[in-house]
Design an enzyme around this catalytic site. Sequence first.
Site, PDB file in Angstrom:
ATOM      1  N   CYS A   1     -14.450  52.970  60.998  1.00 58.75           N
ATOM      2  CA  CYS A   1     -15.141  53.409  62.278  1.00 58.75           C
ATOM      3  C   CYS A   1     -16.242  54.536  61.794  1.00 58.75           C
ATOM      4  O   CYS A   1     -16.258  55.133  60.470  1.00 58.75           O
ATOM      5  CB  CYS A   1     -14.322  54.715  62.528  1.00 58.75           C
ATOM      6  SG  CYS A   1     -14.984  55.995  63.747  1.00 58.75           S
TER       7      CYS A   1
ATOM      8  N   ASP B   1     -15.837  46.352  66.969  1.00 58.85           N
ATOM      9  CA  ASP B   1     -15.602  47.039  65.596  1.00 58.85           C
ATOM     10  C   ASP B   1     -15.934  46.049  63.917  1.00 58.85           C
ATOM     11  O   ASP B   1     -16.535  47.284  63.675  1.00 58.85           O
ATOM     12  CB  ASP B   1     -13.878  46.763  65.887  1.00 58.85           C
ATOM     13  CG  ASP B   1     -13.269  48.052  65.099  1.00 58.85           C
ATOM     14  OD1 ASP B   1     -14.423  49.315  64.444  1.00 58.85           O
ATOM     15  OD2 ASP B   1     -12.071  48.046  64.844  1.00 58.85           O
TER      16      ASP B   1
END
Length: 302
Positions: free
Chosen positions: A240, A16
């Site tokens: 994101c 991530d």
Amino acid sequence: MMLPTKVHIREVGPRDGLQNEPIWLKTKEKQTWINMLTAAHLPYIEVTSFVHPDWVPALRDAKELAASLNKKNDITYAALIPNEIGLTHFFEANLDEGAMFISSSETHNKKNMNQSIHETLSVIKQMTAELKAEGLKTRAYISTVFGCPYEKQVSMDEVLRLTDRLLSYDIDEISLGDTIGEAHPLQVERRLDILLERFPADKIALHFHDTKGMGLANVYTALKVGITKFDSSTGGLGGCPYAPGSSGNVATEDVVHMLKKMGIETNIDFPALIKAAEWIEMKVDRTLPSHCLRAFHSHTTS
């Protein structure tokens, strides 16, 4: 109020944290970082995602990286699996846990997964069955639980529906994501109060972003209601690519430092963790948002 005596940290930085970085880290560099995280006794490291390289170019070496890891038996090495093709690569990689992804926002799910929530559930159900058949652990992320860049607030009923459905597939753990860093302590408390009336706390993890500086406050709020599993990223790397403005996961070293001050055990080697944060900050060539990293630099240079 009874706080937990031990907390389990899920380090998501190599996946991530790096997925949105413009600077390419070579596979050997990623391996070095993961080795440093291993040396810091991070109990869980999400190392990559078997996503199509056109979607996330920063992770295009997933197969090569997974094959090169120097794994330790007491650490879980996980990867994100977006679809059946990714699952095939995951099985070849010989990792410990497969993580899957769905959004509680229909719009965000379509932008991120290129399919509806209903379609994604079907894929997750099948992949979970295949992972379980191999005796592997499973995890599912539910994104935009506390706010969506497209739909703003997602209804709590939808979050409950998805959590219930995913647990019915025998998934071991659900990570609830504050994808754009919109969560605040009162919202976290209210949503967890509702969730924990229906689902056991040991099935739930929290994934906070620190975009607006409320990451640690939200972690503390979740601790107070019995949550003991938290995602974090060394240095505060992350964001994101399909959620504008979602910069910065809560930094692993900030969470670990807070927990240590509160007398809550993580079994993580904090000095080694700071070294890993320093190293990745140097490699991405920008100042990372970690508070402890700044304090560490101040201490060593003053």
